[in-house]
Design a protein around this motif. Structure first.
Motif, mmCIF file in Angstrom:
data_model
loop_
_atom_site.group_PDB
_atom_site.id
_atom_site.type_symbol
_atom_site.label_atom_id
_atom_site.label_comp_id
_atom_site.label_asym_id
_atom_site.label_seq_id
_atom_site.Cartn_x
_atom_site.Cartn_y
_atom_site.Cartn_z
ATOM 1 N N UNK A 25 1.962 -3.490 1.580
ATOM 2 C CA UNK A 25 2.391 -4.769 2.163
ATOM 3 C C UNK A 25 1.324 -5.837 1.957
ATOM 4 N N UNK A 26 0.060 -5.444 2.140
ATOM 5 C CA UNK A 26 -1.030 -6.400 1.959
ATOM 6 C C UNK A 26 -1.050 -6.895 0.516
ATOM 7 N N UNK A 27 -0.797 -5.987 -0.412
ATOM 8 C CA UNK A 27 -0.785 -6.368 -1.818
ATOM 9 C C UNK A 27 0.313 -7.389 -2.094
ATOM 10 N N UNK A 28 1.503 -7.121 -1.567
ATOM 11 C CA UNK A 28 2.619 -8.063 -1.729
ATOM 12 C C UNK A 28 2.275 -9.389 -1.077
ATOM 13 N N UNK A 29 1.653 -9.300 0.092
ATOM 14 C CA UNK A 29 1.274 -10.503 0.840
ATOM 15 C C UNK A 29 0.315 -11.369 0.040
ATOM 16 N N UNK A 30 -0.537 -10.720 -0.765
ATOM 17 C CA UNK A 30 -1.534 -11.452 -1.540
ATOM 18 C C UNK A 30 -0.974 -11.888 -2.890
ATOM 19 N N UNK B 91 1.281 -9.999 -5.089
ATOM 20 C CA UNK B 91 1.562 -9.041 -6.151
ATOM 21 C C UNK B 91 3.031 -8.639 -6.166
#
Lengths: 280, 364
Positions: free
Chosen positions: A184-189, A191
């Motif tokens: 989720x953090x990756x998508x949030x940033x 990706x």
């Protein structure tokens, strides 16, 4: 934070101290148990290694002398060398194939929610509980129906099927431990899903994939029941050993065994180094 | 100031009976620090996750800087989130973690380097750039998670219980640090917490949630001094509740009979004589009267318990009708035993009319 005006005094519980003798007895008993366990596990392997260097055809004490003759015979035994080559070929291909199917399957089970997911999960893992004989016979029937000629390639398909459960369970277990918030953090940033998979998910399940791959390789390498049903004219190493064993254990077999132990050791060390995870 | 984000009748139903978020509408101003406050299961986290794009709403819309982003995936929204478990990537260094979102913005190496340095100096951890998350303490991880989210300069920063994993002392320190960080970067913050102190200390505005709905919203002191329901009064700070009845309404003064006496509250009311109500007041607004002293709205009672908590005393006073009233008083000097009224001692309490809340409903 809040404290009452009068604090009741609680007497500390009296701890029973074990005597030095008691502790010594317990430690000795435990160490003896461990020693017996280790002996049980490793003495057969040492015997195998020792006899592979013994200067006598019969496997009896006392040892008669040191020789490298059995290793020289190995060097000249083309049948045996073919069998070793076949085993490497089968184990490598089966491992690659099972990883190519198993890792995406584990990801699908982890990420997607679809009707019948539980059934699918059970079905993927089921072959691990099936005896190799059953897998072997059923795949033999399938190949007959499809009109395949038996060969090392059919063995590869059989092994890959049987090993799928190993890969899926190992990788799934790792994915379960991976916090969902990382993706989720990756998508949030910023990706995309594919970028996240390559840069976040894969590096974090890497050691599980390598571990499952090595385990698959070893299991495939010494597999007999499935191979027995599915191979054509070519023999793998365990099959070859099995067939020569009918004429009794020869020192040559001990030499092969020793070489396999050595190779396994190298694999284990490689596995430990490759899968060494950073502490989290 | 214009609204940076607007939630328009946002709802999230998991099934027809399970409603996580129910028809929530509110806006956040540019640069504002808004806190969603409520107990676990009140829908505050679901609401935040919908703003972040991790949950799809069942109904309603989310507007970010004038653009409808309701159905945009997380990676296309100009908001960033600080996760409760920080979600730092374990296989990357601190610098790589912070640079991750910049690389995806297609910035070049030098730009990324400068921004990462800037973000690290903002949280005071310049020297940790090459360390891995597992080498950091909880408070440091928290700061890195903040830096990673802020470095992308989002329009809104979302914080999901950001301090809950820290110990009490560090939490108090980080509350102020976060507040200062907010002032420095000027981005709107939306924080979720169940800790009322955190909400009061840090926020410009608090949105109190109850079972998926907004119970009350306003500045911390508005909520503290004018809670609109026993739920809010109970959730923010401590409140004494007593069953009461309206005795007489006289313009903006209301006479109330409670605990065997009559007291007076101020403010317009729609209530009429005879209505059953609940009276609420804060423990620290009550004063114990000395012998011979008189005060407003005297309520008699009897000391039931005395609790010492360092900063002061909390007295529990039994009043007529079976109610209990907490009275907090700070200790101006060293605690002398003679000053503490003994248990069973009759006392009179005074309460100014402006500090009395009237509620129609009882305490849930």
């Amino acid at each position: 934070m809040v404290m009452t005006l009068s604090t009741p005094r609680v007497a500390a519980p009296v701890k029973k101290k074990r005597s030095v003798v008691q502790r010594f007895a317990a430690d000795t008993a435990f160490m003896t148990f461990v020693a017996i366990l280790m002996a049980f596990l490793y003495i057969p392997i040492w015997i195998l290694i020792i006899f592979s260097f013994n200067d006598s055809r019969s496997l009896t004490w006392p040892l008669s002398g040191f020789t490298l003759e059995w290793y020289q015979r190995l060097w000249n035994n083309s049948q045996l060398q073919d069998a070793i080559g076949n085993s490497f070929y089968v184990a490598s291909c089966a491992t690659v194939l099972t990883l190519l199917v198993g890792v995406p399957a584990a990801l699908a089970l982890h990420r997607l929610h679809f009707p019948g997911k539980t059934v699918f999960r059970r079905l993927v893992v089921l072959p691990i509980t099936l005896p190799g004989v059953v897998t072997g016979i059923s795949m033999l029937n399938l190949f007959r129906v499809l009109g395949f000629d038996l060969s090392l390639e059919t063995v590869i398909l059989g092994h890959a099927t049987a090993l799928l459960a190993v890969v899926v369970t190992q990788v799934s277990a790792r994915l379960e431990r991976l916090p969902k918030s990382l993706e989720e953090a990756s998508a949030d940033l910023g990706a995309t899903q594919i970028y996240t998979f390559i840069h976040i998910t894969l590096p974090n399940i890497r050691s599980a994939v390598i571990g499952a791959g090595l385990l698959s390789f070893v299991l495939s390498f010494d597999e007999i029941p499935v191979t027995f049903f599915l191979t054509g004219r070519d023999n793998t190493l365990p099959m070859y050993i099995y067939s020569t064993m009918r004429r009794g254990v020869t020192p040559e077999i001990n030499a092969v065994g020793t070489l396999i132990v050595l190779f396994s050791l190298i694999l284990i060390v490689a596995a430990v180094i490759a899968t060494r995870d950073r502490k989290h | 100031m214009a609204s940076i984000i607007e939630l328009d009748r946002l709802s999230k139903h998991y099934s027809s009976s399970i409603v996580a978020v129910d028809n929530v509408t509110f806006a956040v101003e540019d640069g504002e620090f808004v806190t969603l406050l409520g107990p676990s299961g009140c829908g505050k986290s679901t609401l935040l996750r919908m703003i972040g794009g991790f949950e799809d709403p069942t109904d309603g819309a989310i507007w970010l800087a004038g653009k409808n982003v309701t159905w945009d995936p997380p990676h296309r929204r100009d908001v960033n989130m600080v996760f409760q478990d920080y979600a730092l990537f374990p296989h990357m260094t601190v610098g790589e973690n912070i640079g991750y979102g910049l690389k995806l913005k297609k910035l070049n190496r030098t730009e990324i380097g400068t921004s990462v340095q800037g973000a690290l100096s903002l949280v005071g951890l310049e020297d940790k750039i090459d360390q891995h998350p597992y080498q950091l303490s909880g408070g440091q991880r928290q700061r890195i998670a903040l830096a990673r989210a802020i470095v992308r300069r989002p329009k809104v920063l979302l914080l999901d219980e950001p301090l809950s994993a820290l110990d009490a002392k560090l939490r108090g320190q980080m509350q102020l640090e976060l507040k200062h960080l907010h002032e420095k970067v000027g981005i709107s913050f939306i924080m979720v917490t169940h800790d009322q102190t955190e909400a009061l200390v840090m926020s410009d505005r608090v949105v109190v949630m109850d079972s998926g709905r907004v119970a009350q919203e306003g500045s911390p002191n508005l909520l503290y001094d004018n809670p609109n329901s026993p739920y809010v009064a109970n959730f923010i700070g401590t409140t004494n509740f007593l069953d009461a009845q309206i005795a007489r309404v006289d313009g903006d003064r209301t006479r109330i009979s409670v605990a065997g006496v009559e007291i007076e509250a101020v403010g317009e009311t729609h209530r009429r004589a005879g209505d059953a109500i609940t009276v609420g007041f804060r423990p620290e607004k009550v004063r114990i009267l000395k012998d011979g002293e008189t005060g407003d709205n005297e309520i008699p009672g009897e000391i039931a318990e005395v609790v010492y908590y360092g900063l002061g005393l909390r007295l529990s006073v039994a009043v007529q009708g079976g109610g209990r009233v907490y009275v907090d008083s700070l200790l101006p000097d060293r605690l002398a035993d003679s000053q503490v009224p003994p248990v069973g001692h009759p006392v009179r309490m005074a309460l100014s009319s402006g500090n009395i809340f009237l509620f129609d409903e009882g305490v849930a």
